[in-house]
Design an enzyme around this catalytic site. Structure first.
Site, PDB file in Angstrom:
ATOM      1  N   SER A 142       1.002  -1.456  -0.116  1.00 17.37           N
ATOM      2  CA  SER A 142       0.349  -0.240  -0.134  1.00 17.37           C
ATOM      3  C   SER A 142       0.585   1.528  -0.277  1.00 17.37           C
ATOM      4  O   SER A 142       0.589   2.661  -0.624  1.00 17.37           O
ATOM      5  CB  SER A 142      -0.835  -0.141   0.637  1.00 17.37           C
ATOM      6  OG  SER A 142      -1.928  -1.284   1.719  1.00 17.37           O
TER       7      SER A 142
ATOM      8  N   GLY B  78       4.338   1.346  -0.746  1.00 13.87           N
ATOM      9  CA  GLY B  78       5.866   0.991  -1.416  1.00 13.87           C
ATOM     10  C   GLY B  78       6.142   0.459  -1.790  1.00 13.87           C
ATOM     11  O   GLY B  78       5.057  -0.724  -2.095  1.00 13.87           O
TER      12      GLY B  78
ATOM     13  N   ASP C  22      -0.828  -6.196  11.092  1.00 13.53           N
ATOM     14  CA  ASP C  22      -1.080  -6.317   9.446  1.00 13.53           C
ATOM     15  C   ASP C  22      -0.713  -7.633   9.484  1.00 13.53           C
ATOM     16  O   ASP C  22       0.370  -7.923   8.638  1.00 13.53           O
ATOM     17  CB  ASP C  22      -0.445  -5.666   8.486  1.00 13.53           C
ATOM     18  CG  ASP C  22      -0.818  -5.312   7.138  1.00 13.53           C
ATOM     19  OD1 ASP C  22      -2.152  -5.774   7.157  1.00 13.53           O
ATOM     20  OD2 ASP C  22      -0.557  -5.129   6.482  1.00 13.53           O
TER      21      ASP C  22
END
Length: 1019
Positions: free
Chosen positions: A724, A726, A850
């Protein structure tokens, strides 16, 4: 006068003879014997010197300390103590014959096989009138057979095969009536077979194999009534097969292959040769039908009539040939495309010794049924290509467990490849090209670890290249062109096949870049990837493929410059880069490719001067059409002249002045630029923290320029992943011994700068074996003056867990590709250890936020490291702190499918949220299915899917790779043991992913349960 009868006369003469002999001193007889022995000794020493090229270390026993009859390879007659046999084999002396050999007049046997003899056979051999056996096979002897050998009238065996003898076969061989063997195979003899050989009534073996003889076969051979072995293969014999040869009723072995013989041969074979064991007449021009009477040859073992013009049906009565081990009728006209053409296969099931079966290149029709599995389990070669056979590959094919070569190419076969083919563990050759197979290439192909030649071309295969293909480390040729295979070409799948020589993947739907691991293929000669959807640049690592002769990338979407390293691939003969998006100039280094015969650079965006020299001087070898901005080159190209810069037209003195002025003003300009740059950097530095991240965490400083160089300009060929915030590139920095991963932030993305600071702060203050190790950060400006931020990590050579689970990206995978249950348990434990540290053992509680497979990276020992802390939250206090110590999740952007339910409802960030994501990760490792898989919806989730399957249905939902038994050390992990552990693994994943945070399993309990599974597998 006294008249004596003949008998009285003979008696009187015998008495006188005895009296004469008694009058001779015994010492004289002894001297004569000694003189004869000394002659043999001298002859042997002279022979040794010639045979061994004077090597003092050869034949060490041939010395004065032993009687010559005790020397190695020497046998003497008991009565006369003379040399009767010489047997010297399997040496590498490289010597010659010695004339002294002719002095060993008592010799009966000479066996000089495989001692690298050269020169000629000397005429002195003709003095050995007692010689019975002459065996000189496997040497380098040349010249003609000496005519003096005609005096060796006692010869019974002459074996001269595998030499370099020339001339015609001597007709005087016909006078050696005691010959039983005459072996002249593998030489350079010419001319016809001498009819005089028909006189050798005692002959049992006759071989002219692999010579240059010609003409018709002499009918005189029909007189060799004792002949058992006849080999005429590999010559240029022509004409009809003489009927007189059918008189050889004792024949057992008959080789006629590789000539130009014609006529109707088969019809008389069964009656004429009742003792036949081997019959080979392939590669001739014989005609006729297949006689059913062949079934009467009960001793038949070897039957090969390939490459002739035989026709009609193949006899269905072959089952009585119980000793048959080779049956080859390929390359004829058998069959008519009818449904009963394959009926002969059912009778072959009784031939239990059958090892090789070939009926390729005929007109055989019919459906291939499961009866193929009833053939002998000893079968190693099955060739049925180029016929009209239809149907599917039967499941029964898996019964042929010793099969090493399977050829089914160019038929009408269809359907999917059955999984039973994975049982053929000895398979080395698999040809299925030119059929109508569809579906995926099965994962079980990875079981066939002996494969070295695979052709799946011109079918309807789709899906991905199976990652299991990487198990086939013996691969030399792989062809799958002309299908609809898609996705990225797996990075390490072919990288493991370091013996790969030819790779044909053209005319498919592959996407993504050329795998960098192609650089491991040091023996790769042909790489053809044309007509796909490949992108990116030609990877630098391809420069290691120095054996490349053909490189075809035509019809893709490659871009960037044509790399100059292609000029170092000096073996290239064909280079086709046409119909791509290459730009810039043609590298001059291509003129170094002196072997290049074809260079096609058409339809790109190339510009600048065309080189002169090498292949560029051959107008018929190069194609540059469709590049509008090229100039120069040889006149025949009819390209416009390249513009000439004014500097080139000036006088040297003017040039010198210009250089001086350039240096002066250049120095002034550089000073100004430096002053302005310092001012701007100081001004920009005010926007950053007073202490740079690199200094704050005592890391080595790196600049934008260094990272740009390390990643080849952030080339797509170095790209290993995107996220998201890089993209991650592989690179090499001088400060670090090993490769690094450079995460370049997409600063235009909202939250990217914040993510950069969060990740640097989080990883800068925590260290653990199972966390990705941050090496340094870079906050600077790029060459265009734009803000640039990057984080440099350790590079993980085995990619990420998502690649291992789904094989969807080109990242590398583990060096042990089986990905069995033990490996997954170890990875799960590694991630659990990382979470335990973050939640319980670090200075502040760190919530990752995440957890997903793409953020689990694998090092070269397949140890898992948790990475990507761009969404991480630091919570003050213990993991069990109250809500007051927790962070709000109002701005959390986790990943759909792994995001805990409470985050979506605005709940607070907590370690229990990580536990939910971790539980989903475990279930994905168990099933091989993503939580966003299309099967989930309308109330069914990955969590419920697994929960319903525990315990009875566990084997129905798990990744099929987990059900394969495997070895762990010296222990064999059984299916029952695997099933029990799968149930335990599933329970942990379900317990971690419960809906309510308070019901989720604690990370320390997870570690204990996983360790218990591991112990159960080990013990």
């Amino acid at each position: 006068m006294l008249i004596l009868s003949r008998s009285h006369y003979n008696k009187i003469m015998m008495v006188f003879l005895i009296m004469f002999l008694l009058s001779i001193p015994s010492q004289t007889l002894a001297v004569n014997v000694a003189l004869s022995s000394e002659t043999d000794k001298i002859a042997l020493l002279a022979l040794k010197d010639k045979l061994t090229n004077g090597d003092p270390h050869a034949l060490p026993s041939w010395n004065e300390s032993l009687h010559f009859c005790e020397w190695q390879g020497v046998t003497c007659s008991r009565r006369h103590m003379r040399v009767s046999s010489l047997q010297l084999q399997n040496q590498y002396w490289g010597g010659t014959f010695a004339p002294s050999l002719g002095n060993l007049t008592f010799l009966k046997e000479i066996n000089f096989t495989n001692i690298n003899l050269h020169g000629e056979i000397l005429g002195e051999v003709g003095r050995l009138k007692r010689l019975k056996i002459l065996d000189l096979r496997n040497n380098n002897l040349g010249g003609h057979i000496p005519v003096e050998m005609i005096n060796c009238s006692s010869l019974e065996v002459i074996i001269l095969m595998y030499n370099n003898l020339t001339g015609k076969v001597p007709s005087w061989f016909g006078s050696m009536v005691q010959l039983t063997q005459l072996g002249l195979a593998a030489n350079g003899f010419v001319g016809k077979i001498p009819p005089s050989l028909g006189n050798l009534s005692s002959l049992e073996k006759l071989s002219f194999l692999q010579n240059h003889m010609e003409g018709s076969i002499t009918p005189a051979l029909g007189r060799l009534s004792n002949l058992k072995f006849l080999s005429l293969s590999g010559n240029n014999f022509s004409g009809l097969f003489p009927p007189s040869v059918y008189n050889l009723s004792n024949i057992q072995t008959f080789y006629l292959a590789g000539n130009q013989l014609a006529g109707n041969l088969l019809s008389n074979i069964p009656l004429a040769f009742p003792n036949l064991q081997t019959f080979a007449c392939g590669r001739n021009q014989f005609t006729g039908i297949f006689p059913s009477s062949i079934s009467n040859l009960s001793e038949l073992q070897f039957f090969d009539i390939a490459e002739n013009d035989f026709h009609g049906p193949i006899s269905p009565n072959l089952g009585s040939l119980h000793k048959l081990w080779r049956f080859n009728v390929g390359l004829n006209r058998f069959g008519s495309g009818s449904t009963h053409d394959l009926d002969f296969l059912s009778s072959l099931k009784n031939c239990t010794q059958l090892q090789k079966l070939g009926f390729y290149h005929n007109s055989l029709g019919g459906v291939l049924t499961d009866l193929i599995g009833n053939l002998s389990s000893n079968l190693v070669w099955l060739a049925m290509g180029s016929n009209q056979i239809s149907g599917r590959i039967p499941e029964g094919i898996g019964k042929l467990v010793n099969l090493a070569s399977l050829d089914m190419e160019l038929n009408f076969l269809q359907g999917t490849i059955p999984d039973s083919i994975g049982k053929l563990k000895n398979l080395g050759v698999l040809w299925l090209d030119g059929n109508k197979f569809y579906g995926n290439i099965p994962l079980v192909i990875g079981n066939l670890t002996m494969l070295f030649d695979v052709d799946l071309s011109s079918n309807k295969f789709e899906g991905l290249i199976p990652f299991t293909l990487g198990y086939c480390t013996n691969m030399q040729k792989f062809a799958a062109w002309g299908n609809n295979i898609s996705g990225n070409i797996p990075n390490q799948t072919f990288g493991y096949q370091q013996g790969l020589i030819e790779l044909f993947l053209y005319s498919n739907s592959f996407t993504g870049p050329i795998p960098s691991d192609f650089g491991n293929l040091n023996h790769l000669s042909i790489l053809d990837l044309q007509d796909n959807k490949l992108i990116g640049e030609i990877p630098m690592r391809l420069s290691a493929c120095t054996a490349l002769t053909v490189l075809v990338l035509e019809g893709n979407s490659f871009h960037g410059s044509i790399p100059s390293f292609l000029g170092s691939l000096l073996s290239l003969e064909v280079l086709d880069l046409s119909n791509n998006n290459f730009s810039s100039s043609i590298p001059h280094q291509l003129v170094n490719l002196t072997l290049l015969k074809t260079l096609n650079l058409s339809f790109n965006h190339l510009s600048g001067e065309v080189p002169v020299g090498g292949v560029f001087n051959n107008i018929t070898a190069i194609s540059l059409t469709g590049n509008k901005n090229l100039c120069g080159g040889i006149p025949q190209l009819n390209l416009p002249a390249c513009p000439v810069f004014p500097l080139q037209k000036k006088h040297k003195r003017s040039l010198k002045r210009r250089v001086i002025l350039f240096i002066v003003f250049g120095g002034i300009l550089i000073s100004c630029v430096a002053f302005i740059s310092i001012y701007l950097l100081k001004k920009k530095a005010k926007k950053l923290p007073t202490t740079s991240l690199a200094l704050q965490y005592r890391y080595v400083k790196v600049s934008y320029g260094e990272l740009h160089q390390a990643t080849n300009g952030f080339s797509s060929s170095n790209l290993v992943g995107t996220g998201s915030f890089g993209s991650v590139y592989r690179g090499t920095l001088v400060h670090f011994e090993r490769p690094v991963a450079v995460k370049v932030l997409k600063l235009q993305t909202s939250g990217a700068s914040k993510s950069f600071m969060v990740e640097c702060n989080a990883l800068g203050k925590i260290k653990h074996r199972n966390l990705v190790n941050i090496l340094t950060c870079c906050s600077s400006v790029d060459y265009k003056g734009n803000d640039f931020k990057a984080i440099v990590f350790e590079f993980m050579p085995n990619g990420n867990l998502e690649a291992l689970l789904h094989n969807t990206i080109e990242d590398s995978v583990s060096t042990n590709l089986s990905f069995n249950l033990m490996q997954r348990v170890n990875i799960a434990l590694d991630v659990a250890f990382a979470l335990d540290y973050l939640h319980n053992d670090s200075e502040k509680v760190v919530v990752h936020c995440d957890i997903k497979p793409s953020n689990v990276l694998l090092d070269d020992e397949v140890v898992a490291h948790l990475g990507d802390f761009g969404l991480a939250r630091l919570i003050h206090g213990a993991a069990s702190s109250s809500s007051s110590g927790q962070a709000t999740s109002s701005t959390i952007k986790g990943t759909i499918g792994y995001l805990p339910p409470e985050y979506g409802a605005g709940g607070s960030v907590s370690p229990q949220g990580d536990m939910y994501s971790y539980g989903i990760l475990l279930l994905e490792m168990l099933t091989g299915k993503k939580p966003t898989d299309t099967i989930f919806g309308e109330g069914l989730s990955l969590h419920k899917f697994c929960k319903m399957a525990i315990p009875e249905g566990i084997t129905e939902i798990v990744d099929s790779r987990l059900l394969v038994p495997f070895d762990e050390g010296e222990r064999k992990i059984t299916p029952q043991n695997i099933k029990e552990c799968l149930v335990s693994f599933a329970r942990i994943g379900v317990a971690c992913s419960e809906e309510f945070p308070s019901q989720r399993m604690n990370i320390k309990d997870v570690i204990m349960e996983l360790q218990a599974i591991k112990q159960k597998l080990l013990h």
